[in-house]
Write an enzyme that holds these catalytic residues in place. Structure first.
Site, PDB file in Angstrom:
ATOM      1  N   LYS A  88       0.611  -1.355   0.136  1.00  0.00           N
ATOM      2  CA  LYS A  88       0.068  -0.360   0.350  1.00  0.00           C
ATOM      3  C   LYS A  88       0.814   1.138   0.066  1.00  0.00           C
ATOM      4  CE  LYS A  88      -4.243  -1.769   2.195  1.00  0.00           C
ATOM      5  NZ  LYS A  88      -4.918  -1.064   3.344  1.00  0.00           N
TER       6      LYS A  88
ATOM      7  N   GLU B 200     -19.353  -8.656   9.019  1.00  0.00           N
ATOM      8  CA  GLU B 200     -20.883  -7.937   9.635  1.00  0.00           C
ATOM      9  C   GLU B 200     -21.428  -8.936  10.748  1.00  0.00           C
ATOM     10  OE1 GLU B 200     -18.768  -5.079   6.471  1.00  0.00           O
ATOM     11  OE2 GLU B 200     -19.812  -7.262   7.236  1.00  0.00           O
TER      12      GLU B 200
ATOM     13  N   ARG C  93     -25.459  -5.165   6.403  1.00  0.00           N
ATOM     14  CA  ARG C  93     -25.015  -6.320   6.065  1.00  0.00           C
ATOM     15  C   ARG C  93     -25.563  -7.830   6.702  1.00  0.00           C
ATOM     16  NH1 ARG C  93     -19.307  -6.317   2.908  1.00  0.00           N
ATOM     17  NH2 ARG C  93     -20.980  -7.726   1.402  1.00  0.00           N
TER      18      ARG C  93
END
Length: 616
Positions: free
Chosen positions: A278, A363, A391
């Site tokens: 990243k 979730e 979700r």
């Protein structure tokens, strides 16, 4: 001579380049990303990490006929630039500008719209099966990060893909580890070898030959898995029916292009594991990729310089409260689905590591995990974004509410969220929460009230939710006490005549401004459920028009609760419901979006005046 990047207006142009030119294009693309995002804000670290992968995918695959499905989609800026949207980068995440995530109606190269994680493999599998049903030869590629792979939906799709034996390529972009030079070189060599036609033909051919000798076939498979397992972590994906290749260096364009060329012609499910960094190529982002994940405007030469703010965000208010409550109650445990910093839990995680649980992008698991903790006497606080809670709706109903367990939801990003757009706007939580039995739903009007509501919800022995917006509030003075609300009722904040404005949560400041302009009564309702019915009936008796205002969709929201209350008690009074419209509100500056929806003070006043004129 023009820079290479300026000669690329589509992947067709990219595919005209010689392979030796691709590293130069990557350098130019990375520099353009830093310069462009520094002017608009947006996601930076993730995009810098996928430059070479994006180039290689478009170079090898015949997009848009071949489908690229990006998971989450916050790493697709390079993809957008290479597919004819370079000039549009100046409008990134702005109103009527280019979206920060893939959108099907923005470009034919955006095969699938995203914003949430773990959806790519399912979508790409559907496209691969559609191609097979239609007798087409185009390919489908899912690009998914190691974070998104923690989501159960990704593994559901992997399991199904192996069973369907579709021509699907899953690219795992792993940016949470590094490859040392010797290991990287070895794996790059093995990836080229094992993605080649000779290896694939030998593998499938030997399976056919050995099918008549089951014990030998089983031994051969085990031997192959053993050898692979010694040098690569691919056994799990092999067991799911994929041909695993990698891990390889995701910044080595030559290896990427060669491997993808080989994989493109293979039959059946393929899994390519690449490792990237990243923030690659921009020193500031390499040193602190988290800080540069989502950025505001900054000077590329100096990087991000933190600016002190006088107001605290609601997220910070929650984080402070969480630490303070944990200090006095050792039964408090805090759970997040991979949003520690975003939900303000960084300090808590450091102070109370044994009571902090980051479950990954899962979730559904987060809520049922909380339910299990609650069953055995702990007090779980689940910090979750409004759209991520969507979700886990079944788990909220089935595992928490039916059993009436004391799980507290701290719901961040309620209402519109500005530049992130419709995929991240918490437009529906009032509606989908208030219909669940046993739930208590609160919405603070300012930061101090938020802290009080958090304390109130925590001390209840039933399922509770405190829903607050993104960003800063009104600048209200915030105490450090853990006091609860004096009563679970709403309050009249301004006494007026004829018109009563019933404000829920974040709308109070605009409602009060409107009340001053129209000499209207303004009530801060505080509770979406249970509704303060006594206050509603009082306002109905004393006024000729009731106006409900909420930063939630009008359908089924808090205004609907008020109308249901009046109908149940036989009241007939003119009503005006103001809230988010029945369409998805796209990106833009938060204040402008509210104004577009008629939810700023001027818009509220105009709607009230129009209604009064019609009723005259």
């Amino acid at each position: 001579m023009l820079p290479l990047l300026e000669t690329i207006s589509s992947p067709d142009d990219l595919r005209q380049l010689e392979r030796k030119q691709l590293p130069q294009l990557a350098d130019e693309l990375r520099a353009f990303l830093v310069e462009s995002v520094s002017k608009t804000g947006g996601h930076l670290s993730s995009n810098l990490g996928t430059v070479e992968l994006t180039i290689a995918l478009h170079y090898v695959f015949n997009t848009p006929e071949d489908k690229l499905v990006w998971d989450v989609g916050h790493q697709t800026y390079a993809h957008k630039i290479l597919t004819g949207r370079r000039e549009a980068m100046s409008t990134l995440r702005m109103k009527d500008g280019m979206a920060g995530f893939p959108k099907r109606d923005e470009s034919p190269y955006d095969a699938f719209g995203t914003g949430h994680s773990s959806t790519s493999i399912s979508a790409a599998l559907g496209m691969a099966v559609a191609a097979r049903l239609a007798g087409k030869s185009n390919r489908a590629v899912a690009i998914i990060g190691d974070g998104a792979m923690t989501g159960g939906m990704a593994f559901e799709a992997l399991n199904n893909a192996g069973a369907l034996d579709a021509n699907l390529l899953v690219v795992l972009n792993d940016n949470d580890m590094s490859i040392s030079t010797p290991v990287g070189a070895l794996n790059n060599y093995l990836a080229k070898l094992m993605s080649g036609r000779f290896y694939a033909a030998m593998r499938r051919g030997s399976e056919k030959v050995l099918k008549g000798m089951p014990p030998v076939l089983e031994f051969a498979k085990r031997a192959e898995e053993h050898v692979k397992g010694m040098v690569m972590p691919g056994t799990l994906f092999e067991e799911l029916g994929f041909n695993y290749i990698g891990p390889i260096d995701g910044h080595d364009l030559d290896t990427l292009v060669t491997t993808l060329h080989n994989i493109r012609d293979l039959e059946g499910p393929q899994f390519l594991h690449i490792v990237t960094q990243k923030g690659k190529g921009y020193a500031h982002a390499e040193e602190n990729c988290l800080l540069y994940h989502g950025v505001s405007k900054f000077d590329p030469a100096y990087g991000i310089v933190a600016k002190p703010t006088a107001k605290k965000t609601y997220t910070e208010v929650f984080g402070d409260w969480l630490c303070d409550m944990a200090a006095v109650d050792d039964k408090l445990v805090a759970i997040t689905p991979a949003m520690c910093e975003g939900s303000g839990m960084g300090e808590f995680a450091q102070k109370y590591p044994q009571r902090y649980f980051d479950v990954g992008i899962a979730e559904q698991h987060a809520l049922t995990f909380a339910a299990g903790l609650a069953c055995d006497g702990y007090k779980p606080v689940v910090a979750i974004y409004s759209t991520f809670l969507q979700r886990a709706y079944d788990q909220l109903i089935h595992d928490i509410a039916i059993q009436n367990l004391p799980v507290m939801l701290a719901i961040d990003r309620g209402g519109l969220v500005g530049a992130d757009g419709a995929t991240h706007a918490g437009s529906f939580d009032f509606s989908f929460l208030r219909c669940i039995p046993n739930m208590t739903v609160m919405a603070p009007a300012d930061e101090n009230e938020c802290r009080q509501m958090l304390s109130t919800a925590y001390r209840m022995n039933t399922p509770t939710a405190v829903r607050y917006p993104r960003g800063v509030g009104t600048g209200a003075s915030i105490g450090n006490s853990l006091n609860i609300l004096s009563n679970n009722k709403g309050e009249i904040r301004r006494q007026g005549e004829k018109v009563a404005i019933l404000s829920f949560g974040s709308m109070l400041a605009s409602a009060l401004e409107t009340g001053d302009a129209l000499h209207a009564t303004v009530a801060n309702m505080r509770f979406v459920k249970p509704l303060d019915e006594a206050l509603v009936l009082q306002l109905a008796r004393e006024h000729t028009l009731l106006v409900t205002v909420e930063e939630n969709t009008i359908q089924g929201g808090a205004g609907s609760a008020v109308a249901e209350c009046l109908a149940q008690h036989g009241f007939s009074v003119p009503m005006l419901h103001l809230g988010l419209p029945d369409h998805f509100v796209e990106q833009g500056e938060h204040k402008q979006l509210l104004a577009d929806c008629g939810l700023d003070a001027a818009g509220i006043a105009k709607s009230i005046q129009n209604t009064l004129q019609k009723n005259v």
